[in-house]
Design an enzyme around this catalytic site. Structure first.
Site, PDB file in Angstrom:
ATOM      1  N   SER A 129       0.828  -1.204   0.000  1.00  0.00           N
ATOM      2  CA  SER A 129       0.000   0.000   0.000  1.00  0.00           C
ATOM      3  C   SER A 129       0.860   1.250   0.000  1.00  0.00           C
ATOM      4  CB  SER A 129      -0.847  -0.021   1.277  1.00  0.00           C
ATOM      5  OG  SER A 129      -1.471   1.217   1.486  1.00  0.00           O
ATOM      6  N   TYR A 153      -1.851  -0.942  10.997  1.00  0.00           N
ATOM      7  CA  TYR A 153      -2.156  -1.488   9.666  1.00  0.00           C
ATOM      8  C   TYR A 153      -0.978  -1.250   8.718  1.00  0.00           C
ATOM      9  CZ  TYR A 153      -3.708  -1.591   4.856  1.00  0.00           C
ATOM     10  OH  TYR A 153      -3.761  -1.831   3.509  1.00  0.00           O
ATOM     11  N   LYS A 157       1.913  -3.858   6.587  1.00  0.00           N
ATOM     12  CA  LYS A 157       2.344  -3.837   5.173  1.00  0.00           C
ATOM     13  C   LYS A 157       3.872  -3.705   5.094  1.00  0.00           C
ATOM     14  CE  LYS A 157      -1.652  -4.283   3.342  1.00  0.00           C
ATOM     15  NZ  LYS A 157      -2.016  -5.598   2.841  1.00  0.00           N
TER      16      LYS A 157
HETATM   17  P1  NAD Z   1     -11.201  -6.392   1.282  1.00  0.00           P
HETATM   18  O1  NAD Z   1     -11.409  -6.335   2.752  1.00  0.00           O
HETATM   19  O2  NAD Z   1     -12.374  -6.129   0.402  1.00  0.00           O
HETATM   20  O3  NAD Z   1     -10.552  -7.784   0.864  1.00  0.00           O
HETATM   21  C1  NAD Z   1      -9.700  -8.514   1.717  1.00  0.00           C
HETATM   22  C2  NAD Z   1     -10.255  -9.925   1.788  1.00  0.00           C
HETATM   23  O4  NAD Z   1      -9.424 -10.721   2.625  1.00  0.00           O
HETATM   24  C3  NAD Z   1     -11.681  -9.964   2.373  1.00  0.00           C
HETATM   25  O5  NAD Z   1     -12.513 -10.684   1.495  1.00  0.00           O
HETATM   26  C4  NAD Z   1     -11.497 -10.682   3.706  1.00  0.00           C
HETATM   27  O6  NAD Z   1     -12.638 -11.452   4.046  1.00  0.00           O
HETATM   28  C5  NAD Z   1     -10.266 -11.524   3.440  1.00  0.00           C
HETATM   29  N1  NAD Z   1      -9.489 -11.889   4.630  1.00  0.00           N
HETATM   30  C6  NAD Z   1      -9.048 -11.074   5.617  1.00  0.00           C
HETATM   31  N2  NAD Z   1      -8.338 -11.778   6.520  1.00  0.00           N
HETATM   32  C7  NAD Z   1      -8.323 -13.062   6.100  1.00  0.00           C
HETATM   33  C8  NAD Z   1      -7.766 -14.266   6.604  1.00  0.00           C
HETATM   34  N3  NAD Z   1      -7.080 -14.294   7.754  1.00  0.00           N
HETATM   35  N4  NAD Z   1      -7.942 -15.404   5.912  1.00  0.00           N
HETATM   36  C9  NAD Z   1      -8.649 -15.407   4.755  1.00  0.00           C
HETATM   37  N5  NAD Z   1      -9.212 -14.311   4.232  1.00  0.00           N
HETATM   38  C10 NAD Z   1      -9.047 -13.148   4.897  1.00  0.00           C
HETATM   39  O7  NAD Z   1     -10.027  -5.370   0.943  1.00  0.00           O
HETATM   40  P2  NAD Z   1      -9.471  -4.865  -0.468  1.00  0.00           P
HETATM   41  O8  NAD Z   1      -9.730  -3.409  -0.555  1.00  0.00           O
HETATM   42  O9  NAD Z   1      -9.908  -5.753  -1.553  1.00  0.00           O
HETATM   43  O10 NAD Z   1      -7.911  -5.042  -0.191  1.00  0.00           O
HETATM   44  C11 NAD Z   1      -7.182  -6.169  -0.613  1.00  0.00           C
HETATM   45  C12 NAD Z   1      -5.753  -6.025  -0.150  1.00  0.00           C
HETATM   46  O11 NAD Z   1      -5.214  -4.815  -0.677  1.00  0.00           O
HETATM   47  C13 NAD Z   1      -5.604  -5.926   1.370  1.00  0.00           C
HETATM   48  O12 NAD Z   1      -4.435  -6.616   1.741  1.00  0.00           O
HETATM   49  C14 NAD Z   1      -5.437  -4.443   1.613  1.00  0.00           C
HETATM   50  O13 NAD Z   1      -4.708  -4.188   2.774  1.00  0.00           O
HETATM   51  C15 NAD Z   1      -4.671  -4.027   0.369  1.00  0.00           C
HETATM   52  N6  NAD Z   1      -4.855  -2.615   0.021  1.00  0.00           N
HETATM   53  C16 NAD Z   1      -6.109  -2.104  -0.101  1.00  0.00           C
HETATM   54  C17 NAD Z   1      -6.267  -0.757  -0.408  1.00  0.00           C
HETATM   55  C18 NAD Z   1      -7.640  -0.137  -0.480  1.00  0.00           C
HETATM   56  O14 NAD Z   1      -7.761   1.064  -0.313  1.00  0.00           O
HETATM   57  N7  NAD Z   1      -8.695  -0.885  -0.754  1.00  0.00           N
HETATM   58  C19 NAD Z   1      -5.143   0.044  -0.624  1.00  0.00           C
HETATM   59  C20 NAD Z   1      -3.880  -0.527  -0.507  1.00  0.00           C
HETATM   60  C21 NAD Z   1      -3.742  -1.867  -0.190  1.00  0.00           C
HETATM   61  C1  WQD Z   2      -8.920   9.851   1.174  1.00  0.00           C
HETATM   62  C2  WQD Z   2      -9.110  11.321   1.483  1.00  0.00           C
HETATM   63  C3  WQD Z   2      -9.345  11.783   3.830  1.00  0.00           C
HETATM   64  C4  WQD Z   2     -13.144   9.708   4.397  1.00  0.00           C
HETATM   65  C5  WQD Z   2      -6.450   4.802   3.135  1.00  0.00           C
HETATM   66  C6  WQD Z   2      -5.425   3.996   3.885  1.00  0.00           C
HETATM   67  C7  WQD Z   2      -4.389   3.503   2.943  1.00  0.00           C
HETATM   68  C8  WQD Z   2      -5.018   2.757   1.770  1.00  0.00           C
HETATM   69  C9  WQD Z   2      -6.091   3.546   1.117  1.00  0.00           C
HETATM   70  C10 WQD Z   2      -5.108   0.470   2.352  1.00  0.00           C
HETATM   71  C11 WQD Z   2      -8.313  11.802   2.706  1.00  0.00           C
HETATM   72  C12 WQD Z   2     -10.619  12.133   3.083  1.00  0.00           C
HETATM   73  C13 WQD Z   2     -12.002  10.242   3.839  1.00  0.00           C
HETATM   74  C14 WQD Z   2     -14.170  10.586   4.838  1.00  0.00           C
HETATM   75  C15 WQD Z   2     -12.823  12.454   4.120  1.00  0.00           C
HETATM   76  N1  WQD Z   2      -5.664   1.568   2.199  1.00  0.00           N
HETATM   77  N2  WQD Z   2     -11.842  11.592   3.697  1.00  0.00           N
HETATM   78  N3  WQD Z   2     -13.961  11.933   4.665  1.00  0.00           N
HETATM   79  O1  WQD Z   2      -6.509   7.830   3.896  1.00  0.00           O
HETATM   80  O2  WQD Z   2      -5.648   8.107   1.533  1.00  0.00           O
HETATM   81  O3  WQD Z   2      -5.799   5.892   2.518  1.00  0.00           O
HETATM   82  O4  WQD Z   2      -7.021   3.977   2.109  1.00  0.00           O
HETATM   83  O5  WQD Z   2      -3.931   0.242   2.249  1.00  0.00           O
HETATM   84  O6  WQD Z   2      -3.588   2.682   3.698  1.00  0.00           O
HETATM   85  O7  WQD Z   2      -4.817   4.825   4.854  1.00  0.00           O
HETATM   86  O8  WQD Z   2      -7.878   7.016   1.897  1.00  0.00           O
HETATM   87  O9  WQD Z   2     -10.243   7.070   1.284  1.00  0.00           O
HETATM   88  O10 WQD Z   2      -9.619   7.074   3.734  1.00  0.00           O
HETATM   89  O11 WQD Z   2      -9.160   9.095   2.366  1.00  0.00           O
HETATM   90  O12 WQD Z   2     -12.694  13.671   4.004  1.00  0.00           O
HETATM   91  O13 WQD Z   2     -15.215  10.150   5.367  1.00  0.00           O
HETATM   92  O14 WQD Z   2     -10.489  11.533   1.819  1.00  0.00           O
HETATM   93  O15 WQD Z   2      -9.096  12.697   4.852  1.00  0.00           O
HETATM   94  O16 WQD Z   2      -7.895  13.113   2.431  1.00  0.00           O
HETATM   95  P1  WQD Z   2      -6.405   7.336   2.534  1.00  0.00           P
HETATM   96  P2  WQD Z   2      -9.291   7.480   2.342  1.00  0.00           P
END
Ligand code: NAD
Ligand code: WQD
Length: 348
Positions: A129, A153, A157
Site C-alpha cells: 500500500s 495497519y 504492510k
Molecule cells: P477487502 O477487505 O475487500 O478484501 C480482503 C479480503 O481478505 C476480504 O474478502 C477478507 O474477508 C479476506 N481476509 C481477511 N483476513 C483473512 C484471513 N485471515 N484469511 C482469509 N481471508 C481473509 O479489501 P481490499 O480493498 O480488496 O484489499 C485487498 C488487499 O489490498 C488488502 O491486503 C489491503 O490491505 C490491500 N490494500 C487495499 C487498499 C484499499 O484502499 N482498498 C489500498 C492498498 C492496499
Molecule cells: C482519502 C481522502 C481523507 C473519508 C487509506 C489507507 C491507505 C489505503 C487507502 C489500504 C483523505 C478524506 C475520507 C471521509 C474524508 N488503504 N476523507 N472523509 O486515507 O488516503 O488511505 O485507504 O492500504 O492505507 O490509509 O484514503 O479514502 O480514507 O481518504 O474527508 O469520510 O479523503 O481525509 O484526504 P487514505 P481514504
C-alpha cells in the site's frame, strides 16, 4: 488450460475484480477467503460475469491462519503463483486492535509463505500500500522513497514487505512482486461487483456512495486547511479495473527470469482533492452530497500521489481510466446495489 493461480482474499473488493480479469485472461483461479469482510455473493457474481470461463474458478472458505487447511489445499493442487490480498485493512481499527492486525495480516502471511515454500510454489504477488510512504517529503512517490508507517495497519504492510525481501534473500528461487496500491475506487462497469465494506466505511468513496443512496446523511470532510488546491487532502485515485489489470501485468512479469523481489507503485500519477472527487461523483450520479467540514483526521497526509514510471517501464502497465470513469462505475454499482451484496439493514 492456463496457469493456476491461488488468490487469497479473492472474495474482497480488489480480489474479486482481479479474479474476474484473470478468468477472462485464461487463468484458472482458486480463491481462499474467510469472508470476514466480504460475501460469497461476490464470487457468484464473478462467475456470472466470467460466463464460459466460470468453471475455472473455485472457492474455499479458509482462514489463512488455519495452517492445516492451507497444507491440505497445497497438497491437493499445484499452483503456479499466489496473489495475496487477504488481510484486514481498516486503519482506525488497527490502532485499537493492533494484535488482531499483527495476527491476521502477519501470521497469516507467514503461514502462507511457509506452506508455499514447502510445496515448491515460490511466486508471489503481494498487496502492499501507498500507506508505507507515510507523509511523503515530496511527490510523486517513487519506489525508492524511505518507507515508514503511521499506524499498525501500515506497519503490517511494511513488515510483510521486509519479510518478503528477507525470504528472497535467503532463497533466490523466490520471485516476489510487491504492489503498492494508491487509492482504489470505482467498480466493474457492469455494476455487478464493487466495494461493500462491512460496517461504517473508512474510505472516502464508499462513504460518498452510501450518502448518495440515502444510507448516510452527509460526508464529513476531514481537513479543509491543507496546502492544496482547495484545502482538502489530495490522493491518487485509481480505477479498480486498472488495478486488477496491474495484477495480470505482475503475473506476466513473474515469468521474467531476471526478477527477484521487486516493488511497483500502482497509481495514475495524478492527484485529486476530496472536493474535486465529490464534484466528479455528483456529476456522474446527479446526486447532491451534503458536506460537513471537520478538522484533519489523525494520521492523514496532505498530498500523496504515485510516480508510475517504473510500472510503465517494467510491467508495461499504465492506468487507462480517469476520475469520471471511476465515479461513473462507482455510481453504477451503488445504484444497482444500494446495500452492496446484502439486504437493507433493519430500521433502528
Ligand atoms: P477487502 O477487505 O475487500 O478484501 C480482503 C479480503 O481478505 C476480504 O474478502 C477478507 O474477508 C479476506 N481476509 C481477511 N483476513 C483473512 C484471513 N485471515 N484469511 C482469509 N481471508 C481473509 O479489501 P481490499 O480493498 O480488496 O484489499 C485487498 C488487499 O489490498 C488488502 O491486503 C489491503 O490491505 C490491500 N490494500 C487495499 C487498499 C484499499 O484502499 N482498498 C489500498 C492498498 C492496499
Ligand atoms: C482519502 C481522502 C481523507 C473519508 C487509506 C489507507 C491507505 C489505503 C487507502 C489500504 C483523505 C478524506 C475520507 C471521509 C474524508 N488503504 N476523507 N472523509 O486515507 O488516503 O488511505 O485507504 O492500504 O492505507 O490509509 O484514503 O479514502 O480514507 O481518504 O474527508 O469520510 O479523503 O481525509 O484526504 P487514505 P481514504
Amino acid at each position: 488450460m492456463g496457469e493456476k493461480i491461488l488468490v487469497s482474499g479473492g472474495a474482497g473488493y480488489i480480489g474479486s475484480h482481479t479474479v474476474l480479469q484473470l478468468l477472462l485472461g485464461g487463468y484458472e483461479t482458486v480463491v481462499i477467503d474467510n469472508l470476514d469482510n466480504s460475501s460469497v455473493v461476490a464470487i457468484d457474481r464473478v462467475r456470472f460475469l466470467a460466463a464460459q470461463y466460470a468453471p475455472n474458478l473455485s472457492f474455499h472458505q479458509v482462514d489463512l491462519r488455519d495452517k492445516p487447511a492451507l497444507e491440505k489445499l497445497f497438497a491437493s493442487e499445484k499452483f503456479d503463483a499466489v496473489i495475496h490480498f487477504a488481510g484486514l485493512k481498516a486503519v482506525g481499527e488497527s490502532v485499537h486492535k493492533p494484535l488482531l492486525y499483527y495476527d491476521n495480516n502477519i501470521i497469516g502471511t507467514i503461514y502462507l509463505l511457509e506452506v508455499m515454500a514447502a510445496h515448491g510454489c515460490k511466486k508471489l504477488v503481494f498487496s502492499s500500500s501507498a500507506t508505507v510512504y507515510g507523509w511523503p517529503k515530496e511527490v510523486p512517490c517513487t519506489e525508492d522513497f524511505p518507507i515508514n508507517a503511521l499506524n499498525p495497519y501500515g506497519r503490517t504492510k511494511l513488515f510483510i514487505e521486509e519479510i518478503c525481501r528477507d525470504v528472497y534473500q535467503s532463497d533466490s528461487e523466490w520471485k516476489v512482486i510487491l504492489l503498492r496500491y494508491f487509492n482504489p475506487v470505482g467498480a466493474h462497469p457492469s455494476g455487478d461487483i464493487g466495494e461493500d465494506p462491512h460496517g461504517t466505511p473508512n474510505n472516502l468513496m464508499p462513504f460518498v456512495q452510501q450518502v448518495a443512496v440515502g444510507r448516510r446523511p452527509a460526508l464529513t470532510v476531514f481537513g479543509t486547511d491543507y496546502n492544496t488546491v482547495d484545502g482538502t487532502g489530495v490522493r491518487d485515485y485509481i480505477h479498480v479495473v486498472d488495478l486488477a489489470e496491474g495484477h495480470s501485468a505482475a503475473l506476466r512479469k513473474l515469468a521474467d527470469p531476471s526478477i527477484g523481489c521487486e516493488v511497483y507503485n500502482l497509481g495514475t500519477g495524478k492527484g485529486t482533492s476530496v472536493l474535486e472527487m465529490v464534484a466528479a461523483f455528483e456529476k456522474a450520479s446527479g446526486k447532491k452530497i451534503p458536506l460537513v467540514k471537520a478538522g484533519r483526521r489523525a494520521g492523514d497526509a496532505e498530498i500523496v500521489y504515485a510516480s508510475t514510471d517504473k510500472a510503465e517501464r517494467e510491467l508495461n502497465w499504465k492506468a487507462k481510466y480517469g476520475i469520471e470513469e471511476m465515479c461513473r462505475d462507482q455510481w453504477k454499482w451503488a445504484s444497482k446495489n444500494p446495500y452492496g451484496y446484502g439486504s437493507p439493514e433493519p430500521a433502528t
